[in-house]
Design a protein around this motif. Structure first.
Motif, PDB file in Angstrom:
ATOM      1  N   ALA A 156      40.375  50.521  41.895  1.00 46.01           N
ATOM      2  CA  ALA A 156      41.260  50.438  42.984  1.00 46.01           C
ATOM      3  C   ALA A 156      42.347  50.198  42.764  1.00 46.01           C
ATOM      4  N   GLU A 157      43.440  50.954  42.347  1.00 44.16           N
ATOM      5  CA  GLU A 157      44.791  50.475  41.848  1.00 44.16           C
ATOM      6  C   GLU A 157      45.702  49.780  43.164  1.00 44.16           C
ATOM      7  N   ASP A 158      45.349  50.536  44.377  1.00 51.39           N
ATOM      8  CA  ASP A 158      46.228  49.755  45.535  1.00 51.39           C
ATOM      9  C   ASP A 158      45.843  48.351  45.761  1.00 51.39           C
ATOM     10  N   VAL A 159      44.695  47.765  45.264  1.00 52.65           N
ATOM     11  CA  VAL A 159      44.486  46.523  45.461  1.00 52.65           C
ATOM     12  C   VAL A 159      44.904  45.505  44.598  1.00 52.65           C
ATOM     13  N   PRO A 160      45.130  45.437  43.402  1.00 54.27           N
ATOM     14  CA  PRO A 160      44.439  46.119  42.180  1.00 54.27           C
ATOM     15  C   PRO A 160      43.221  45.322  42.056  1.00 54.27           C
ATOM     16  N   GLU A 161      41.904  46.072  41.660  1.00 52.31           N
ATOM     17  CA  GLU A 161      40.797  45.354  41.526  1.00 52.31           C
ATOM     18  C   GLU A 161      39.785  46.605  40.992  1.00 52.31           C
ATOM     19  N   VAL A 162      38.886  45.963  40.024  1.00 54.35           N
ATOM     20  CA  VAL A 162      37.890  46.833  39.489  1.00 54.35           C
ATOM     21  C   VAL A 162      36.654  46.595  40.227  1.00 54.35           C
ATOM     22  N   ARG A 163      35.936  47.562  41.011  1.00 52.17           N
ATOM     23  CA  ARG A 163      34.928  47.285  41.781  1.00 52.17           C
ATOM     24  C   ARG A 163      33.825  47.881  40.867  1.00 52.17           C
ATOM     25  N   ALA A 164      32.868  47.005  40.368  1.00 52.98           N
ATOM     26  CA  ALA A 164      31.863  47.000  39.392  1.00 52.98           C
ATOM     27  C   ALA A 164      30.313  46.844  40.063  1.00 52.98           C
ATOM     28  N   VAL A 165      29.669  47.654  39.851  1.00 49.02           N
ATOM     29  CA  VAL A 165      28.238  47.871  40.241  1.00 49.02           C
ATOM     30  C   VAL A 165      27.218  47.756  39.118  1.00 49.02           C
ATOM     31  N   GLU A 166      26.389  46.680  38.971  1.00 48.26           N
ATOM     32  CA  GLU A 166      25.660  46.376  37.708  1.00 48.26           C
ATOM     33  C   GLU A 166      24.318  47.006  38.288  1.00 48.26           C
TER      34      GLU A 166
ATOM     35  N   LEU B 274      28.025  34.773  44.195  1.00 50.43           N
ATOM     36  CA  LEU B 274      26.942  35.833  44.120  1.00 50.43           C
ATOM     37  C   LEU B 274      26.998  36.953  43.559  1.00 50.43           C
ATOM     38  N   THR B 275      28.113  37.617  43.954  1.00 46.47           N
ATOM     39  CA  THR B 275      28.591  38.935  43.412  1.00 46.47           C
ATOM     40  C   THR B 275      29.091  39.059  41.952  1.00 46.47           C
TER      41      THR B 275
ATOM     42  N   LYS C 176      42.783  39.645  32.212  1.00 49.54           N
ATOM     43  CA  LYS C 176      43.821  39.713  31.467  1.00 49.54           C
ATOM     44  C   LYS C 176      44.917  40.906  31.817  1.00 49.54           C
ATOM     45  N   SER C 177      44.329  41.852  32.471  1.00 48.26           N
ATOM     46  CA  SER C 177      45.405  42.807  32.832  1.00 48.26           C
ATOM     47  C   SER C 177      45.713  42.765  34.384  1.00 48.26           C
ATOM     48  N   GLY C 178      45.386  41.689  34.685  1.00 49.86           N
ATOM     49  CA  GLY C 178      46.043  41.146  36.032  1.00 49.86           C
ATOM     50  C   GLY C 178      45.327  41.717  37.360  1.00 49.86           C
ATOM     51  N   TRP C 179      44.051  42.285  37.104  1.00 47.31           N
ATOM     52  CA  TRP C 179      43.322  42.926  38.167  1.00 47.31           C
ATOM     53  C   TRP C 179      42.173  41.895  38.239  1.00 47.31           C
ATOM     54  N   THR C 180      41.627  42.018  39.674  1.00 50.76           N
ATOM     55  CA  THR C 180      40.574  41.387  39.987  1.00 50.76           C
ATOM     56  C   THR C 180      39.072  42.170  39.670  1.00 50.76           C
ATOM     57  N   TRP C 181      38.045  41.408  39.231  1.00 53.20           N
ATOM     58  CA  TRP C 181      36.809  41.896  38.796  1.00 53.20           C
ATOM     59  C   TRP C 181      35.998  41.709  40.118  1.00 53.20           C
ATOM     60  N   ARG C 182      35.651  42.723  40.682  1.00 53.24           N
ATOM     61  CA  ARG C 182      34.836  42.343  42.101  1.00 53.24           C
ATOM     62  C   ARG C 182      33.594  43.021  41.843  1.00 53.24           C
ATOM     63  N   GLY C 183      32.438  42.096  41.948  1.00 53.94           N
ATOM     64  CA  GLY C 183      31.196  42.663  41.780  1.00 53.94           C
ATOM     65  C   GLY C 183      30.645  43.233  43.083  1.00 53.94           C
ATOM     66  N   VAL C 184      30.025  44.521  43.146  1.00 55.12           N
ATOM     67  CA  VAL C 184      29.599  45.134  44.469  1.00 55.12           C
ATOM     68  C   VAL C 184      28.133  45.289  44.293  1.00 55.12           C
TER      69      VAL C 184
END
Length: 170
Positions: free
Chosen positions: A82-92, A7-8, A157-165
């Protein structure tokens, strides 16, 4: 991938992909900019984020393309690294827009949405084919995945999670 992740729009990198540093990811995301891309990725401090990606709908060089596409929504993606997780939190975020006047200028409406979405606009030209039958040929195509796809793919590709918020803070 869980139901809420679907969903996200949350995606995770392939197993074993070592995460790069936040600065390397930031540089890679900013490196997606180019004069032939209909979007611009920039510093997001003014929008309460690390980075912001937006359509170039207000730039004179791109206005004719967005007018031709009859695009009805302006899209902005705010990203927090968010480097500690690592993830990119993205709001569209999306707003309804209309064109007024000549030359056309944009007017935004009060309609605002938040969360993953997709806008596709296509135009077809009808003409007679060699066999004499009417054929539809795509003459113009526009897809909002042209903005979200490269951002998400570079992140993965950079090894980070893309997390939809969708709910809560970025």
């Amino acid at each position: 991938m869980g139901f809420f992740d679907m969903l996200t729009g949350t995606r995770r990198p392939e197993a074993g992909t070592a995460p790069r540093s936040a600065e390397e990811l930031r540089t890679a995301l900013l490196g997606l900019n180019g004069p032939d891309h209909p979007y611009l990725i920039s510093d997001g401090a003014a929008h309460g984020a690390d980075l912001v990606a937006e359509w170039r709908i207000a730039e004179p060089a791109w206005q004719h393309i967005f007018v031709q596409s009859q695009l009805t929504h302006a899209i902005r993606i705010r990203m927090r690294l968010a480097e500690d997780v690592p993830e990119v939190r993205a709001v569209e975020e999306s707003w309804e827009v209309t064109r007024v006047g000549n030359p056309p200028r944009l007017r935004t409406s009060a309609t605002y949405t938040r969360g993953a979405g997709r806008t596709i606009s296509r135009q077809y030209t009808l003409k007679r084919g060699e066999n004499g039958r009417l054929e539809a040929t795509e003459s113009f195509s526009f897809d909002s995945a042209q903005l979200t796809g490269p951002l998400r793919d570079t992140t993965l590709k950079s090894g980070w999670t893309w997390r939809g918020v969708v709910f809560g803070k970025l």
